[in-house]
Design an enzyme around this catalytic site. Sequence first.
Site, PDB file in Angstrom:
ATOM      1  CG  HIS A 108      -0.435  -0.017   2.540  1.00 41.56           C
ATOM      2  ND1 HIS A 108      -0.229   1.141   3.264  1.00 41.56           N
ATOM      3  CD2 HIS A 108      -0.044  -1.027   3.341  1.00 41.56           C
ATOM      4  CE1 HIS A 108       0.251   0.815   4.461  1.00 41.56           C
ATOM      5  NE2 HIS A 108       0.385  -0.483   4.531  1.00 41.56           N
ATOM      6  CB  THR A 138     -17.837  24.717  35.299  1.00 43.15           C
ATOM      7  OG1 THR A 138     -18.339  26.029  35.021  1.00 43.15           O
ATOM      8  CG2 THR A 138     -16.696  24.817  36.302  1.00 43.15           C
ATOM      9  CD  GLU A 159      -3.152  -1.766   5.545  1.00 42.69           C
ATOM     10  OE1 GLU A 159      -3.326  -2.727   6.283  1.00 42.69           O
ATOM     11  OE2 GLU A 159      -2.728  -0.666   5.969  1.00 42.69           O
ATOM     12  CG  ASP A 163      -3.106   3.804   2.284  1.00 43.81           C
ATOM     13  OD1 ASP A 163      -2.534   2.740   1.959  1.00 43.81           O
ATOM     14  OD2 ASP A 163      -4.022   3.836   3.148  1.00 43.81           O
ATOM     15  NE  ARG A 175      -5.527  -4.240  16.208  1.00 44.38           N
ATOM     16  CZ  ARG A 175      -5.037  -3.678  15.096  1.00 44.38           C
ATOM     17  NH1 ARG A 175      -4.871  -4.397  14.006  1.00 44.38           N
ATOM     18  NH2 ARG A 175      -4.749  -2.408  15.083  1.00 44.38           N
TER      19      ARG A 175
END
Length: 456
Positions: free
Chosen positions: A86, A314, A152, A88, A327
């Site tokens: 890839h 605040t 990718e 990218d 994952r």
Amino acid sequence: MKSVDEYIEANKDRFLEELLGLLRIPSVSADPKYKEDVARCAEAVKQRMEEAGLEKVEVCTTPGNPVVYGEKITDPSWPTVLVYGHYDVQPPDPLDLWDSPPFEPVVKDGMIYARGSADDKGQFYMHVKAVEAMVRTGSLACNVKMMIEGEEEVGSVNLGNFVKANKARLAADVILISDTSMLANDVPSINTGLRGLSYLEVEVTGPDRDLHSGVYGGAVANPINVLCDLISSLHDQDRRITIPGFYDAVQELSAAERAELAKAPFDEKAYMADLGIGAVQGEKGYTTPERSSIRPTLDVNGIWGGYTGEGAKTVLPSKAHAKISMRLVPDQKNEAIIRLFKEHFERIAPPCVRVEVKPLHGGEAAVTPTDSPAYRAASLAMEETFGKKPIPTRGGGSIPIVALFEEVLGLKTILFGFGLDSDNIHSPNERYGIFNYMKGITTIPRFFKHFAELHG
Ligand code: BES
Ligand code: MN
Ligand code: MN
């Protein structure tokens, strides 16, 4: 391999200069403001592939960033290697933590510093240069197809359709990818597995507007507080993920398989020192290398909401957000995991807030066999150039398209990575060793030679 080695040695300065040129193009796929640079990078890759001797090189448009494809078919009876990579890169942020600008590559102490140097420009470009060396010295023994994509780092969302639409053009005998790391420069290894990924965003909404935290605080649920409670409930005391069904499909490794993986050298003290942490943390019953490869995980990648500017304001915010990744390991399925997460998260949300779960992208885990001709070819090639047989290891990162290649093209992948975990990929000061770059360029032709012989 003498003439190829000589060719590579004679051209190594140019090979480095050319890579630096590619690294100067900020081809960040995640941020639309780099769209033109991404397109310019695809054109540059096309030109480099043509110069290397690849034919029919084309910048193929997709609904997203283009795929650059080229091939060198010498003899239809030869085996065919499909190289994937890839062009990218990840966003360079946070910029102020870089020692030199991410898109102005610097060579220092044998390392190339730039975004994309290791992930993945420096690694896919090794294949372009290895092909050049084989073509120029007349030593190419396989047909080569090369597909370098531009999405990718954002989940390869359009590549699946491209692969499906180009099945015949992409037909091959094996897929070769250099986009992973080795254990060390003197401990070569080959990844035999990647984790899958489920990536999503959650939004927690409380009151319909930001409120004064003194006037309303204590009586109205704060979405950030609630989000933190929800997130912390996603792990139990043993650091196991609490989503019902999350582990149902997980392929448990046998004691023998775990013992095999444990042969890879690992120094936990050095690991902690390198990261600046006082202790490791993870699922009970598993080692650090196991936790980061063969076990599924859940991590918050970003969390925001309320006031984050200078000084104090605040406020009891109306909304809180987080980006969460999981994952996955074989045989967990991205779609099923996203569904389990969504159902669970909606179930545990208290009535004082509304939650929304938005899936972003994902993909399945992949494992590669070590008893194939392609693995043997890769192992022999590395053994020749490193002087040591590479150790098979399971990697923790994800390249979602690998599982798709198997599904659509019926092909296994060789993860022929030459990076190191210390290359700072996705981090400031990403780097790639000139040693690693050149080692890749000299090892790849040996893979082609052995694969041609072993494939039969
Ligand atoms: N090259 C990496 C994957 C990788 C790195 C695998 C190191 C093994 C070791 C790839 O570019 C990457 O970053 N993948 C993403 C997934 C993608 C869907 C964004 C990842 O793993 O986070
Ligand atoms: Mn990569
Ligand atoms: Mn990456």
